[in-house]
Design an enzyme around this catalytic site. Structure first.
Site, short mmCIF file in Angstrom:
data_model
loop_
_atom_site.label_atom_id
_atom_site.label_comp_id
_atom_site.label_asym_id
_atom_site.label_seq_id
_atom_site.Cartn_x
_atom_site.Cartn_y
_atom_site.Cartn_z
N ASN A 84 8.25 -5.65 -0.64
CA ASN A 84 7.91 -4.45 0.05
C ASN A 84 6.31 -4.36 0.40
O ASN A 84 5.65 -3.89 -0.36
CB ASN A 84 8.38 -3.05 -0.65
N ARG B 12 5.07 10.87 -2.61
CA ARG B 12 4.82 10.66 -1.23
C ARG B 12 6.10 10.76 -0.62
O ARG B 12 7.18 10.11 -0.94
CB ARG B 12 4.36 9.00 -1.21
N ALA C 93 3.25 -0.74 4.83
CA ALA C 93 2.63 -0.74 6.36
C ALA C 93 2.18 -2.03 6.70
O ALA C 93 2.44 -2.32 7.85
CB ALA C 93 1.56 0.21 6.40
N ARG D 235 13.52 5.12 12.10
CA ARG D 235 12.07 5.80 12.26
C ARG D 235 11.44 5.53 13.35
O ARG D 235 11.89 5.18 14.31
CB ARG D 235 11.39 5.58 10.66
N TYR E 49 11.47 8.90 0.95
CA TYR E 49 11.20 7.81 -0.33
C TYR E 49 11.82 7.94 -1.34
O TYR E 49 11.94 7.25 -2.41
CB TYR E 49 9.58 7.45 -0.35
N GLU F 17 12.89 -9.34 1.46
CA GLU F 17 12.05 -8.43 2.00
C GLU F 17 12.90 -7.13 1.79
O GLU F 17 14.01 -7.04 2.09
CB GLU F 17 11.91 -8.51 3.45
N PRO G 80 0.88 -1.36 0.14
CA PRO G 80 -0.04 0.10 0.02
C PRO G 80 0.82 1.34 0.07
O PRO G 80 1.90 1.32 0.60
CB PRO G 80 -0.95 -0.19 1.19
N ASN G 81 0.25 2.33 -0.58
CA ASN G 81 0.97 3.48 -0.81
C ASN G 81 2.23 3.67 -1.78
O ASN G 81 2.52 4.66 -2.07
CB ASN G 81 1.26 4.18 0.45
N HIS H 197 12.73 -2.88 2.11
CA HIS H 197 12.35 -1.36 2.35
C HIS H 197 13.21 -0.17 1.91
O HIS H 197 14.23 -0.34 2.10
CB HIS H 197 11.80 -1.23 3.88
C1 DQA Z 1 8.28 1.06 3.61
C2 DQA Z 1 8.41 1.30 5.04
C3 DQA Z 1 7.12 1.25 6.00
O1 DQA Z 1 7.25 1.42 7.21
C4 DQA Z 1 6.09 2.16 5.37
O2 DQA Z 1 4.83 1.58 5.87
C5 DQA Z 1 5.96 1.94 3.74
C6 DQA Z 1 7.06 1.89 2.82
C7 DQA Z 1 9.68 1.33 2.82
O3 DQA Z 1 9.71 1.01 1.65
O4 DQA Z 1 10.49 1.95 3.32
O5 DQA Z 1 4.95 2.17 3.21
O6 DQA Z 1 7.97 -0.35 3.58
#
Ligand code: DQA
Length: 144
Positions: A73, A17, A76, A106, A22, A97, A9-10, A99
């Site tokens: 990825n 964003r 959240a 953070r 990011y 995995e 998501p997002n 990120h």
């Molecule tokens: C994320 C880190 C997560 O905490 C966050 O909710 C994201 C992006 C990252 O790629 O840094 O949406 O996975």
């Protein structure tokens, strides 16, 4: 070898964003980065993004059934979705995995991942380059 790159998501909003966290790379740019890297490595890649947990679960089930390696990825969902973790646990090929941000620098709630315990490895905080590194590791590690 075929690899699924799955974004949660997002992440479709990358580029606009929170760019200070990011970066300015858009999701479309990320797709190009993955496709170029995969072509260099001689692997096939499919990059997908969803804001819907059920769709992500279906993709993970597909990866399990097709024995495909996954770069995930989970955004959240990483921090709270037992369902996404359980689907990852069913995978039969390696899972990396990724990120983009360094989640450990953070908020406290980002420090714990439900996915890491069932992943082959984790790449955190190296920006979108983390996806390219994950593909490189899979290309070196997974035969067939
Ligand atoms: C994320 C880190 C997560 O905490 C966050 O909710 C994201 C992006 C990252 O790629 O840094 O949406 O996975």
């Amino acid at each position: 070898m075929r690899v699924l790159v799955l974004n949660g998501p997002n992440l479709g909003r990358l580029g606009t964003r929170e760019p200070e966290i990011y970066g300015r790379t858009t999701h479309a740019d990320l797709v190009v980065l993955c496709e170029r890297t995969a072509a260099e490595l001689g692997v096939e890649v499919e990059v997908r993004q969803t804001d819907h947990e059920g769709e992500m679960l279906a993709w993970l089930h597909e990866a399990a059934d097709r024995r495909l390696p996954v770069v995930l990825n989970a955004a959240a969902w990483t921090h709270y979705s037992v369902a996404v973790r359980d689907a990852c646990a069913m995978l039969t090929a390696p899972l990396v995995e990724v990120h983009i941000s360094n989640v450990h620098q953070r908020e406290e709630f980002r420090h714990h991942s439900l996915i890491s315990a069932v992943a082959s490895g984790v790449i955190v905080g190296l920006g979108v380059t983390g996806y390219a590194l994950a593909l490189r590791w899979l290309a070196e590690t997974v035969s067939e």
